[in-house]
Design a protein around this motif. Sequence first.
Motif, PDB file in Angstrom:
ATOM      1  N   LEU A  92       0.835  -1.197   0.000  1.00  0.00           N
ATOM      2  CA  LEU A  92       0.000   0.000   0.000  1.00  0.00           C
ATOM      3  C   LEU A  92       0.868   1.245   0.000  1.00  0.00           C
ATOM      4  O   LEU A  92       2.010   1.221   0.480  1.00  0.00           O
ATOM      5  CB  LEU A  92      -0.915   0.017   1.233  1.00  0.00           C
ATOM      6  N   SER A  93       0.321   2.317  -0.508  1.00  0.00           N
ATOM      7  CA  SER A  93       1.042   3.586  -0.502  1.00  0.00           C
ATOM      8  C   SER A  93       1.278   4.050   0.934  1.00  0.00           C
ATOM      9  O   SER A  93       0.445   3.843   1.821  1.00  0.00           O
ATOM     10  CB  SER A  93       0.230   4.645  -1.251  1.00  0.00           C
ATOM     11  N   GLN A  94       2.404   4.694   1.165  1.00  0.00           N
ATOM     12  CA  GLN A  94       2.716   5.208   2.501  1.00  0.00           C
ATOM     13  C   GLN A  94       1.779   6.335   2.913  1.00  0.00           C
ATOM     14  O   GLN A  94       1.726   6.719   4.080  1.00  0.00           O
ATOM     15  CB  GLN A  94       4.165   5.691   2.555  1.00  0.00           C
ATOM     16  N   THR A  95       1.029   6.867   1.967  1.00  0.00           N
ATOM     17  CA  THR A  95       0.073   7.937   2.285  1.00  0.00           C
ATOM     18  C   THR A  95      -1.338   7.409   2.533  1.00  0.00           C
ATOM     19  O   THR A  95      -2.254   8.196   2.791  1.00  0.00           O
ATOM     20  CB  THR A  95       0.016   8.973   1.135  1.00  0.00           C
ATOM     21  N   THR A  96      -1.521   6.083   2.453  1.00  0.00           N
ATOM     22  CA  THR A  96      -2.842   5.499   2.712  1.00  0.00           C
ATOM     23  C   THR A  96      -3.247   5.761   4.164  1.00  0.00           C
ATOM     24  O   THR A  96      -2.471   5.504   5.089  1.00  0.00           O
ATOM     25  CB  THR A  96      -2.824   3.981   2.445  1.00  0.00           C
ATOM     26  N   ARG A  97      -4.443   6.271   4.349  1.00  0.00           N
ATOM     27  CA  ARG A  97      -4.926   6.561   5.700  1.00  0.00           C
ATOM     28  C   ARG A  97      -5.573   5.315   6.305  1.00  0.00           C
ATOM     29  O   ARG A  97      -5.985   4.423   5.582  1.00  0.00           O
ATOM     30  CB  ARG A  97      -5.905   7.742   5.651  1.00  0.00           C
ATOM     31  N   ARG A  98      -5.656   5.297   7.638  1.00  0.00           N
ATOM     32  CA  ARG A  98      -6.140   4.105   8.338  1.00  0.00           C
ATOM     33  C   ARG A  98      -7.210   4.461   9.357  1.00  0.00           C
ATOM     34  O   ARG A  98      -7.126   5.479  10.031  1.00  0.00           O
ATOM     35  CB  ARG A  98      -4.998   3.423   9.098  1.00  0.00           C
ATOM     36  N   THR A  99      -8.192   3.578   9.467  1.00  0.00           N
ATOM     37  CA  THR A  99      -9.185   3.645  10.544  1.00  0.00           C
ATOM     38  C   THR A  99      -9.401   2.224  11.047  1.00  0.00           C
ATOM     39  O   THR A  99      -9.639   1.315  10.242  1.00  0.00           O
ATOM     40  CB  THR A  99     -10.527   4.219  10.052  1.00  0.00           C
ATOM     41  N   HIS A 100      -9.307   2.032  12.359  1.00  0.00           N
ATOM     42  CA  HIS A 100      -9.539   0.698  12.924  1.00  0.00           C
ATOM     43  C   HIS A 100     -10.786   0.722  13.799  1.00  0.00           C
ATOM     44  O   HIS A 100     -10.975   1.630  14.606  1.00  0.00           O
ATOM     45  CB  HIS A 100      -8.340   0.235  13.756  1.00  0.00           C
ATOM     46  N   ILE A 101     -11.647  -0.289  13.622  1.00  0.00           N
ATOM     47  CA  ILE A 101     -12.859  -0.440  14.419  1.00  0.00           C
ATOM     48  C   ILE A 101     -12.690  -1.684  15.277  1.00  0.00           C
ATOM     49  O   ILE A 101     -12.648  -2.809  14.759  1.00  0.00           O
ATOM     50  CB  ILE A 101     -14.104  -0.546  13.517  1.00  0.00           C
ATOM     51  N   GLY A 102     -12.540  -1.496  16.588  1.00  0.00           N
ATOM     52  CA  GLY A 102     -12.220  -2.609  17.464  1.00  0.00           C
ATOM     53  C   GLY A 102     -13.256  -2.873  18.528  1.00  0.00           C
ATOM     54  O   GLY A 102     -13.955  -1.967  19.005  1.00  0.00           O
ATOM     55  N   PHE A 103     -13.366  -4.135  18.876  1.00  0.00           N
ATOM     56  CA  PHE A 103     -14.116  -4.600  20.044  1.00  0.00           C
ATOM     57  C   PHE A 103     -15.601  -4.269  19.986  1.00  0.00           C
ATOM     58  O   PHE A 103     -16.226  -4.006  21.010  1.00  0.00           O
ATOM     59  CB  PHE A 103     -13.494  -4.035  21.334  1.00  0.00           C
ATOM     60  N   MET A 104     -16.187  -4.294  18.795  1.00  0.00           N
ATOM     61  CA  MET A 104     -17.623  -4.053  18.651  1.00  0.00           C
ATOM     62  C   MET A 104     -18.397  -5.321  18.323  1.00  0.00           C
ATOM     63  O   MET A 104     -19.594  -5.281  18.059  1.00  0.00           O
ATOM     64  CB  MET A 104     -17.888  -2.980  17.595  1.00  0.00           C
ATOM     65  N   GLY A 105     -17.711  -6.471  18.301  1.00  0.00           N
ATOM     66  CA  GLY A 105     -18.393  -7.739  18.165  1.00  0.00           C
ATOM     67  C   GLY A 105     -18.925  -8.029  16.772  1.00  0.00           C
ATOM     68  O   GLY A 105     -18.418  -7.528  15.762  1.00  0.00           O
ATOM     69  N   CYS A 106     -19.994  -8.826  16.717  1.00  0.00           N
ATOM     70  CA  CYS A 106     -20.517  -9.352  15.451  1.00  0.00           C
ATOM     71  C   CYS A 106     -21.084  -8.268  14.535  1.00  0.00           C
ATOM     72  O   CYS A 106     -21.169  -8.460  13.328  1.00  0.00           O
ATOM     73  CB  CYS A 106     -21.587 -10.398  15.738  1.00  0.00           C
ATOM     74  N   GLN A 107     -21.487  -7.135  15.104  1.00  0.00           N
ATOM     75  CA  GLN A 107     -22.077  -6.057  14.322  1.00  0.00           C
ATOM     76  C   GLN A 107     -21.027  -5.200  13.601  1.00  0.00           C
ATOM     77  O   GLN A 107     -21.368  -4.356  12.778  1.00  0.00           O
ATOM     78  CB  GLN A 107     -22.858  -5.136  15.252  1.00  0.00           C
ATOM     79  N   ALA A 108     -19.742  -5.400  13.910  1.00  0.00           N
ATOM     80  CA  ALA A 108     -18.720  -4.419  13.554  1.00  0.00           C
ATOM     81  C   ALA A 108     -18.516  -4.244  12.053  1.00  0.00           C
ATOM     82  O   ALA A 108     -18.101  -3.173  11.609  1.00  0.00           O
ATOM     83  CB  ALA A 108     -17.397  -4.790  14.214  1.00  0.00           C
ATOM     84  N   ALA A 109     -18.793  -5.280  11.253  1.00  0.00           N
ATOM     85  CA  ALA A 109     -18.635  -5.122   9.805  1.00  0.00           C
ATOM     86  C   ALA A 109     -19.566  -4.031   9.282  1.00  0.00           C
ATOM     87  O   ALA A 109     -19.203  -3.289   8.357  1.00  0.00           O
ATOM     88  CB  ALA A 109     -18.908  -6.439   9.083  1.00  0.00           C
ATOM     89  N   LEU A 110     -20.748  -3.913   9.871  1.00  0.00           N
ATOM     90  CA  LEU A 110     -21.685  -2.873   9.446  1.00  0.00           C
ATOM     91  C   LEU A 110     -21.187  -1.487   9.843  1.00  0.00           C
ATOM     92  O   LEU A 110     -21.380  -0.510   9.109  1.00  0.00           O
ATOM     93  CB  LEU A 110     -23.066  -3.135  10.038  1.00  0.00           C
ATOM     94  N   ASN A 111     -20.529  -1.386  10.990  1.00  0.00           N
ATOM     95  CA  ASN A 111     -19.903  -0.119  11.370  1.00  0.00           C
ATOM     96  C   ASN A 111     -18.763   0.211  10.419  1.00  0.00           C
ATOM     97  O   ASN A 111     -18.591   1.368  10.007  1.00  0.00           O
ATOM     98  CB  ASN A 111     -19.400  -0.196  12.809  1.00  0.00           C
ATOM     99  N   GLY A 112     -17.991  -0.814  10.040  1.00  0.00           N
ATOM    100  CA  GLY A 112     -16.925  -0.609   9.074  1.00  0.00           C
ATOM    101  C   GLY A 112     -17.448  -0.188   7.724  1.00  0.00           C
ATOM    102  O   GLY A 112     -16.880   0.682   7.051  1.00  0.00           O
ATOM    103  N   LEU A 113     -18.562  -0.789   7.324  1.00  0.00           N
ATOM    104  CA  LEU A 113     -19.178  -0.452   6.038  1.00  0.00           C
ATOM    105  C   LEU A 113     -19.666   0.997   6.032  1.00  0.00           C
ATOM    106  O   LEU A 113     -19.524   1.707   5.030  1.00  0.00           O
ATOM    107  CB  LEU A 113     -20.342  -1.406   5.771  1.00  0.00           C
ATOM    108  N   ARG A 114     -20.224   1.430   7.160  1.00  0.00           N
ATOM    109  CA  ARG A 114     -20.725   2.809   7.259  1.00  0.00           C
ATOM    110  C   ARG A 114     -19.570   3.812   7.140  1.00  0.00           C
ATOM    111  O   ARG A 114     -19.682   4.827   6.453  1.00  0.00           O
ATOM    112  CB  ARG A 114     -21.463   2.990   8.585  1.00  0.00           C
TER     113      ARG A 114
END
Length: 350
Positions: A127-149
Amino acid sequence: RIAQIDSAELAIQSLQLEKGRSSIVKTLYRRTGINARHTVLDGETEEPNSFRNFYSPRSDAQDLGPSTSQRLALYTERATALATEVSCGALAKSGFAESQITHLVTVSCTGFESPGFDLALFKTLRLSQTTRRTHIGFMGCQAALNGLRVAQSLALQGEIVLLVCVELCSLHFSYDDLPEQIVANSLFSDGAAALVIAAKETGAKVEDWESIGESGSYLIPNSSDAMSWSISDHGFRMTLSPNLPSLIERSLSDALTPWLTSQKLKVNDIGGWAIHPGGTRLLESAGRALKLSSAAIKPSRDVLQRHGNMSSPTIIFILDELRRNAMPFPWVMLAFGPGLVVQFALINRA
C-alpha cells in the motif's frame, strides 16, 4: 477445518467433563446447526500451536488454559496472513491496484496489537505510505456494518477504501465450564473477509458491484446484559444470555419496520436477507419476528452450517451467498452487537 462433532469431543476432553455432562455438551453442539468450523490452530500435530497443545486437558477447576498474552501472541502471528489473503482477493475482483487504495478500514474484536495487522498490510499489500487508516475494534458481530458505514462515508468523499474484517475467535476458547461459556465455545470460529468500496466516479466496475444504501441502528432498551464481550486473564469472554433469542423476537420488528418505512419499503419488498447468524436459535427468532420464510433465512443458515459464527466477517460471507444465489434486490444486512444494538444497512444493484 474441524467438524462440529470433533469440536465437541475436543471441548469435553479439554474441560475434563464427566460422562453425564459430556452427553449434554454433544447435544448442545449438535443443536447449533453447525457442521464444521475453521481455526488458525494447526491440526493433529505435535506443533506448539496445535489443537491438542492449545486445548490441553485442564488439570483442575482452577486451570483456565492459556493466558491472554499467549492467546494474543497467536493472534499477532496469524491475523496478518488471513487479512492479506482476503484483501488480495477483493482487490483482484475490484480491478483496483493496491497503489490506488487511499484508505484502509480494519475491523477486529479478537486481538489487540499496535502496530497491528492494519500496518502489516502496508508491507504485504504494498500500500502507498500515504494510505490513511481507521480501525474499528471490540464491537463484536455487528462491527462489519460499522466498518461499512465508515467506508461508505469515505467513498462519498472520493476515497477508494479497502475494508478488512479478521476474527480469530478460536483463540478465546473458554476453559470455564459454566453453561454460557460452553455455548460460546460451541458457536464461534475463525474467519476473514474484505471488500473494496468506491464511488462510481473513481472508475469502479460498477456492473459487477452492489451499491450501499442507507444504514440504521437501534439500541434495545434494558438489554445491556443480553450480550457481553470482556477481557479476562485467560482470553476474551463472550457471554450470551439464554433470553437473547426471545429478546430479539420481541424487539426486532420495532427496530427494523420504522427504518424500512423511512426507505419507503416493507419487509415483503426485500429480496435478500443477510442476517448475522449468532446461532440457529437467534436466526430463527429473527425470522419469526419479521415473518420471513425459511428460504429467506437460508443463506444465513447455510453460512452458519459451513463456517460457524465468525463474528464480524460472517455477514460479508452471507452477502457473497446472496450474490452467488442471484437474490433479487434490494437486500438488507442485519446484525446484533453488545448493547444490545441492532445494526442494519440497505444494499441495491449499483
